[in-house]
Design an enzyme around this catalytic site. Structure first.
Site, PDB file in Angstrom:
ATOM      1  N   ARG A 136      74.101  29.522  -4.802  1.00 45.68           N
ATOM      2  CA  ARG A 136      74.953  28.441  -3.880  1.00 45.68           C
ATOM      3  C   ARG A 136      76.404  28.642  -4.113  1.00 45.68           C
ATOM      4  NH1 ARG A 136      71.160  25.630  -6.954  1.00 45.68           N
ATOM      5  NH2 ARG A 136      69.246  24.894  -5.737  1.00 45.68           N
ATOM      6  N   LYS A 180      72.126  22.979  -9.775  1.00 48.26           N
ATOM      7  CA  LYS A 180      71.965  21.549  -9.402  1.00 48.26           C
ATOM      8  C   LYS A 180      71.505  20.651 -10.714  1.00 48.26           C
ATOM      9  CE  LYS A 180      71.509  21.330  -4.432  1.00 48.26           C
ATOM     10  NZ  LYS A 180      70.564  20.828  -3.321  1.00 48.26           N
ATOM     11  N   HIS A 199      76.281  29.959   2.929  1.00 50.12           N
ATOM     12  CA  HIS A 199      74.689  29.619   2.767  1.00 50.12           C
ATOM     13  C   HIS A 199      73.951  30.564   3.443  1.00 50.12           C
ATOM     14  CE1 HIS A 199      72.428  26.669   0.375  1.00 50.12           C
ATOM     15  NE2 HIS A 199      71.537  26.396   1.676  1.00 50.12           N
ATOM     16  N   ARG A 236      72.848  33.194   1.449  1.00 46.25           N
ATOM     17  CA  ARG A 236      71.620  32.998   0.429  1.00 46.25           C
ATOM     18  C   ARG A 236      70.402  32.992   1.075  1.00 46.25           C
ATOM     19  NH1 ARG A 236      70.490  29.547  -3.971  1.00 46.25           N
ATOM     20  NH2 ARG A 236      69.156  27.835  -3.447  1.00 46.25           N
ATOM     21  N   HIS A 256      65.236  26.656  -7.001  1.00 46.28           N
ATOM     22  CA  HIS A 256      64.762  25.864  -6.288  1.00 46.28           C
ATOM     23  C   HIS A 256      63.727  24.775  -7.388  1.00 46.28           C
ATOM     24  CE1 HIS A 256      65.000  27.435  -1.952  1.00 46.28           C
ATOM     25  NE2 HIS A 256      66.228  26.837  -2.325  1.00 46.28           N
ATOM     26  N   TYR A 269      61.270  30.484   3.733  1.00 45.79           N
ATOM     27  CA  TYR A 269      61.469  31.740   4.042  1.00 45.79           C
ATOM     28  C   TYR A 269      60.177  32.374   4.622  1.00 45.79           C
ATOM     29  CZ  TYR A 269      65.868  30.543   1.964  1.00 45.79           C
ATOM     30  OH  TYR A 269      66.843  29.906   1.805  1.00 45.79           O
TER      31      TYR A 269
END
Length: 308
Positions: free
Chosen positions: A150, A174, A252, A255, A278, A287
């Site tokens: 990120r 995160k 992004h 990414r 994730h 994806y």
């Protein structure tokens, strides 16, 4: 307890219990402030609102044209607030528990072809007024595409993570969760080149009495490192120079390209989930749809009977 106090207590709890990042807390605060303001206009607050009030708010959001994704996010914030309030005894009921949301638009993420990525990487290596700028830009893009980080994770990397010619970087994502991401040979080389130039610049700054930076991509700004916005503007400039539409290029997007290209070349979905950081593999599964769409395009473009 006022609605503002409800929000404050809720944010303090998720910061302490979940280790929520500052950006996450700010997003919750903005959404819940909006809900509180609307309830106030109806002479209502979180403590007294009923299911009909919450549903009325969601109807209002639809009427003013908020997207399905925004409405779903707002309802999620409301549900989490009331679940917290119920568990903490602030309310004896949960007025949002049975409300179903609008769902999210299943839009496929924008991605880039390998040829477009190559052109962006080349543009980055030639962009900048000084050799130092060009080395930094090359490093930013090579590491971003090699790792799928990120943008915040990238620009805020501590310089200590890059010492010793690492084959992998430790990334704090995160919620403060850490993960290891591998570096490609070009990324390792660009990292070594930039680190040498960065350290030389840092040494000159220290000779002038300035403190050494702890970040890989230092800046004179308040944060001490290159901001997300600054990198966003840089990548738009790379796109223009590379002849790639700036509208489809953001940090992004790289990414997304990282994940899509790995999947197209046979990488396991669980491995990609780990690399991207994730929490849920369902997030990574988007994806597979990107790849399916690309395969459909290839068939339509190249199959001899496609025009029949």
């Amino acid at each position: 307890m006022t609605s503002n106090r409800w929000i404050s207590v809720f944010l303090e709890a998720i910061a302490a219990e979940r280790g929520a990042a500052a950006n996450t807390l700010s997003a919750y605060e903005r959404d819940l402030d909006h809900v509180a303001a609307w309830l106030s206009e109806q002479d209502q607050d979180f403590a007294g609102a009923e299911r009909s009030d919450i549903e009325g708010y969601l109807v209002h959001c639809d009427v003013v044209g908020l997207s399905r994704a925004t409405r779903a996010r707002r309802l999620s914030a409301i549900k989490q607030l009331y679940r917290f309030a119920f568990e903490e005894g602030l309310r004896k009921d949960n007025p949002a528990v049975q409300i179903t949301g609008p769902g999210r638009d299943k839009r496929l993420p924008k991605t880039l072809s390998t040829e477009e990525v190559d052109r962006l990487l080349d543009a980055a290596s030639n962009h900048g007024r000084t050799q130092q700028d060009r080395l930094r830009n090359t490093c930013l893009m090579q590491v971003l595409y090699a790792t799928g980080m990120r943008v915040t994770e990238l620009v805020s990397l501590p310089v200590s993570a890059a010492r010793g010619d690492p084959r992998m970087l430790l990334v704090r994502g995160k919620g403060g969760k850490e993960r290891m991401v591998p570096l490609s040979p070009p990324a390792r080389q660009s990292l070594a080149d930039w680190l040498q130039a960065r350290d030389a610049q840092d040494a000159l700054a220290q000779e002038k009495g300035k403190a050494a930076s702890t970040f890989l991509f230092p800046s004179r700004g308040k944060s001490g490192y290159l901001t997300r916005h600054a990198f966003y503007m840089l990548i738009k400039e790379f796109a223009l120079e590379a002849g790639v539409s700036p509208e489809k290029v953001t940090p992004h997007t790289l990414r997304h390209a990282f994940a899509t290209h790995l999947l197209a070349n046979g990488a396991d979905l669980r491995a990609i989930q780990t690399l991207l950081g994730h929490a849920d593999v369902a997030t990574t599964e988007i994806y597979t749809h990107v790849l399916e769409e690309r395969l459909k395009e290839l068939v339509l473009e190249h199959h001899p009977l496609a025009d029949d």
